[in-house]
Design a protein around this motif. Structure first.
Motif, PDB file in Angstrom:
ATOM      1  N   PRO A 188       0.815  -1.217   0.000  1.00  0.00           N
ATOM      2  CA  PRO A 188       0.000   0.000   0.000  1.00  0.00           C
ATOM      3  C   PRO A 188       0.851   1.271   0.000  1.00  0.00           C
ATOM      4  O   PRO A 188       0.460   2.283  -0.587  1.00  0.00           O
ATOM      5  N   SER A 189       2.029   1.209   0.611  1.00  0.00           N
ATOM      6  CA  SER A 189       2.909   2.382   0.661  1.00  0.00           C
ATOM      7  C   SER A 189       3.560   2.698  -0.688  1.00  0.00           C
ATOM      8  O   SER A 189       4.191   3.744  -0.840  1.00  0.00           O
ATOM      9  N   ASP A 190       3.402   1.805  -1.678  1.00  0.00           N
ATOM     10  CA  ASP A 190       3.936   2.067  -3.012  1.00  0.00           C
ATOM     11  C   ASP A 190       3.139   3.147  -3.737  1.00  0.00           C
ATOM     12  O   ASP A 190       3.563   3.644  -4.781  1.00  0.00           O
ATOM     13  N   MET A 191       1.968   3.480  -3.169  1.00  0.00           N
ATOM     14  CA  MET A 191       1.106   4.483  -3.801  1.00  0.00           C
ATOM     15  C   MET A 191       0.650   5.493  -2.758  1.00  0.00           C
ATOM     16  O   MET A 191       0.725   5.242  -1.552  1.00  0.00           O
ATOM     17  N   LYS A 192       0.183   6.626  -3.252  1.00  0.00           N
ATOM     18  CA  LYS A 192      -0.348   7.638  -2.352  1.00  0.00           C
ATOM     19  C   LYS A 192      -1.607   8.246  -2.965  1.00  0.00           C
ATOM     20  O   LYS A 192      -1.772   8.261  -4.194  1.00  0.00           O
ATOM     21  N   PRO A 193      -2.522   8.737  -2.115  1.00  0.00           N
ATOM     22  CA  PRO A 193      -3.763   9.288  -2.651  1.00  0.00           C
ATOM     23  C   PRO A 193      -3.574  10.695  -3.225  1.00  0.00           C
ATOM     24  O   PRO A 193      -2.920  11.536  -2.614  1.00  0.00           O
ATOM     25  N   VAL A 194      -4.134  10.894  -4.397  1.00  0.00           N
ATOM     26  CA  VAL A 194      -4.325  12.260  -4.886  1.00  0.00           C
ATOM     27  C   VAL A 194      -5.504  12.846  -4.129  1.00  0.00           C
ATOM     28  O   VAL A 194      -5.465  13.954  -3.623  1.00  0.00           O
ATOM     29  N   MET A 195      -6.556  12.018  -4.004  1.00  0.00           N
ATOM     30  CA  MET A 195      -7.755  12.481  -3.308  1.00  0.00           C
ATOM     31  C   MET A 195      -8.634  11.289  -2.927  1.00  0.00           C
ATOM     32  O   MET A 195      -8.754  10.329  -3.684  1.00  0.00           O
ATOM     33  N   VAL A 196      -9.197  11.354  -1.726  1.00  0.00           N
ATOM     34  CA  VAL A 196     -10.346  10.513  -1.389  1.00  0.00           C
ATOM     35  C   VAL A 196     -11.540  11.329  -1.856  1.00  0.00           C
ATOM     36  O   VAL A 196     -11.938  12.299  -1.217  1.00  0.00           O
ATOM     37  N   VAL A 197     -12.067  10.949  -2.998  1.00  0.00           N
ATOM     38  CA  VAL A 197     -13.075  11.792  -3.656  1.00  0.00           C
ATOM     39  C   VAL A 197     -14.410  11.753  -2.924  1.00  0.00           C
ATOM     40  O   VAL A 197     -15.028  12.780  -2.681  1.00  0.00           O
ATOM     41  N   ALA A 198     -14.851  10.539  -2.588  1.00  0.00           N
ATOM     42  CA  ALA A 198     -16.205  10.409  -2.052  1.00  0.00           C
ATOM     43  C   ALA A 198     -16.344   9.114  -1.278  1.00  0.00           C
ATOM     44  O   ALA A 198     -15.483   8.232  -1.336  1.00  0.00           O
ATOM     45  N   LEU A 235     -16.345  13.988  -0.566  1.00  0.00           N
ATOM     46  CA  LEU A 235     -15.467  14.278   0.573  1.00  0.00           C
ATOM     47  C   LEU A 235     -14.331  15.205   0.145  1.00  0.00           C
ATOM     48  O   LEU A 235     -13.971  16.124   0.852  1.00  0.00           O
ATOM     49  N   MET A 236     -13.714  14.896  -1.005  1.00  0.00           N
ATOM     50  CA  MET A 236     -12.598  15.656  -1.578  1.00  0.00           C
ATOM     51  C   MET A 236     -11.481  15.883  -0.553  1.00  0.00           C
ATOM     52  O   MET A 236     -10.967  16.978  -0.391  1.00  0.00           O
ATOM     53  N   GLU A 237     -11.099  14.823   0.137  1.00  0.00           N
ATOM     54  CA  GLU A 237     -10.031  14.906   1.139  1.00  0.00           C
ATOM     55  C   GLU A 237      -8.676  14.633   0.487  1.00  0.00           C
ATOM     56  O   GLU A 237      -8.542  13.769  -0.378  1.00  0.00           O
ATOM     57  N   THR A 238      -7.678  15.388   0.929  1.00  0.00           N
ATOM     58  CA  THR A 238      -6.327  15.240   0.393  1.00  0.00           C
ATOM     59  C   THR A 238      -5.325  15.161   1.547  1.00  0.00           C
ATOM     60  O   THR A 238      -5.676  15.350   2.719  1.00  0.00           O
ATOM     61  N   GLY A 239      -4.074  14.861   1.200  1.00  0.00           N
ATOM     62  CA  GLY A 239      -3.005  14.881   2.194  1.00  0.00           C
ATOM     63  C   GLY A 239      -3.246  13.949   3.358  1.00  0.00           C
ATOM     64  O   GLY A 239      -3.707  12.820   3.201  1.00  0.00           O
ATOM     65  N   ARG A 249      -8.065   8.555   6.615  1.00  0.00           N
ATOM     66  CA  ARG A 249      -9.347   7.889   6.370  1.00  0.00           C
ATOM     67  C   ARG A 249      -9.128   6.489   5.795  1.00  0.00           C
ATOM     68  O   ARG A 249      -9.800   5.528   6.176  1.00  0.00           O
ATOM     69  N   ILE A 250      -8.180   6.367   4.868  1.00  0.00           N
ATOM     70  CA  ILE A 250      -7.863   5.057   4.296  1.00  0.00           C
ATOM     71  C   ILE A 250      -7.323   4.128   5.379  1.00  0.00           C
ATOM     72  O   ILE A 250      -7.702   2.958   5.471  1.00  0.00           O
ATOM     73  N   ASP A 251      -6.439   4.646   6.219  1.00  0.00           N
ATOM     74  CA  ASP A 251      -5.856   3.842   7.306  1.00  0.00           C
ATOM     75  C   ASP A 251      -6.926   3.362   8.284  1.00  0.00           C
ATOM     76  O   ASP A 251      -6.871   2.230   8.785  1.00  0.00           O
ATOM     77  N   ALA A 252      -7.910   4.224   8.562  1.00  0.00           N
ATOM     78  CA  ALA A 252      -8.985   3.852   9.491  1.00  0.00           C
ATOM     79  C   ALA A 252      -9.816   2.704   8.919  1.00  0.00           C
ATOM     80  O   ALA A 252     -10.173   1.759   9.646  1.00  0.00           O
ATOM     81  N   ASN A 253     -10.124   2.761   7.621  1.00  0.00           N
ATOM     82  CA  ASN A 253     -10.865   1.664   6.994  1.00  0.00           C
ATOM     83  C   ASN A 253     -10.044   0.378   6.994  1.00  0.00           C
ATOM     84  O   ASN A 253     -10.571  -0.707   7.223  1.00  0.00           O
TER      85      ASN A 253
END
Length: 333
Positions: free
Chosen positions: A124-134, A303-307, A313-317
């Motif tokens: 999972p650390s090989d990638m990073k979010p641009v955005m949690v859109v929704a 949601l449009m969450e970044t950074g 949020r991803i870690d919590a799921n």
């Protein structure tokens, strides 16, 4: 005398030119960005890691169309399904981190798969979010011939008589949600996995299974057509598609609250300047009224969450899903 003067002038001119080129080269070496074109300056590929025509694919194509208009470069979608999203995600994880290969995925590729698969092709650390859109919720639906009118009816019946339910596959969000129901209420339910949402929906309609928890957008047409009875949605808020259907919290089963995240991801090495360009364009795209209507049709709640907010949020799921998978002994197909 004229020849000497001409030669001297030519030599001086060449000397000045070489000095200029040397200085320009030194400047580019110190400031490499001066010699680069602004991103994007060529076509951008968006990989969707689930089947073409499904909700994830539809969202990817809406995003591509919006970004193409906003950033004035072609954005095209390639469907690369397989291994619960791992195949497409792996392709992006191993792509150059230059912003020209993006991933559109739901979060389960990064939140459930690491606990389900003995060996992952990427970290999972090989990638990073641009955005949690929704976020998007799921719908608890049953075959209408059973006569259940509420989730309470289903739970009461399930404590004395075993029920079976459909999901889009072992380890899918629907499987996890139904496992939560089983753990929290003690109902007797048997899981029957299908290869995707569409065959799972058809199984409920045909009466092959009694129930299922499926993405709301996938079940809503069957509910509206009277072929499926909707009991509750797993999201925090009611669905715009079926506003008459209560949430699990409203029927006293808040522990079943479960939302899937719609993500846009890039390789971890992607420069922050590229990520910020994409984020800015995406905000403009998603804030347009016509886009809001299309997202509502997919049951996507912006949601449009970044950074850090997106990562948290991803870690919590991931933590929540991992706990359920471990406690139930869930396995992949």
């Amino acid at each position: 005398m004229r020849v000497t003067t001409f030669a001297t002038g030519l030599q001086a001119g060449l000397t000045r030119r070489w000095i200029f080129l040397a200085l320009a080269g030194a400047s580019l070496a110190l400031n490499p960005s001066w010699g680069q074109q602004a991103y994007p300056n060529k076509p951008v590929k968006i990989i969707g890691n689930f089947v073409a025509g499904g909700p994830n694919d539809i969202f990817a194509r809406l995003l591509a169309d919006g970004l193409q208009k906003e950033l004035k470069q072609p954005f095209f979608v390639e469907a690369k399904p397989g291994a619960a999203g791992n195949l497409g995600a792996d392709a992006v994880a191993k792509s150059p981190g230059d912003g020209y290969t993006l991933l559109v995925s739901i979060d389960t590729t990064f939140t459930t798969n690491p606990s389900l698969y003995p060996s992952m092709p990427f970290k999972p650390s090989d990638m990073k979010p641009v955005m949690v859109v929704a976020s998007l919720g799921m719908l608890f639906g049953v075959n209408p011939n059973l006569g259940f009118k509420s989730l309470g009816d289903f739970v009461a019946a399930g404590k004395t008589t075993s029920q079976n339910f459909a999901s889009a596959g072992n380890g899918s969000p629907g499987h996890i949600a139904m496992s939560l129901l089983k753990e929290s209420t003690g109902v007797k339910i048997e899981h029957i996995p299908y290869k995707g949402n569409a065959p799972a929906v058809q199984a409920i309609v045909a009466g092959e299974v009694q129930a299922g928890i499926i993405a709301t957008a996938g079940l809503a047409p069957q509910v509206q057509g009277g072929k499926v009875q909707a009991l509750a949605v797993t999201s925090r808020q009611r669905s715009a598609l079926l506003p008459q259907v209560p949430t699990v919290a409203e029927v006293g089963l808040k522990q079943l609250q479960l939302e899937i995240l719609q993500l846009v991801m890039v390789p971890a090495s992607t420069p922050e300047s590229v990520v910020q360009t994409l984020q800015k364009a995406m905000r403009t795209v998603f804030e347009k009224p016509e886009m809001k209507a299309r997202l509502d049709a997919l049951d996507l709640h912006l949601l449009m969450e970044t950074g850090k907010a997106a990562t948290d949020r991803i870690d919590a799921n991931r933590a929540m899903f991992s706990k359920v998978i471990q406690s139930t002994g869930m396995k992949v197909d």
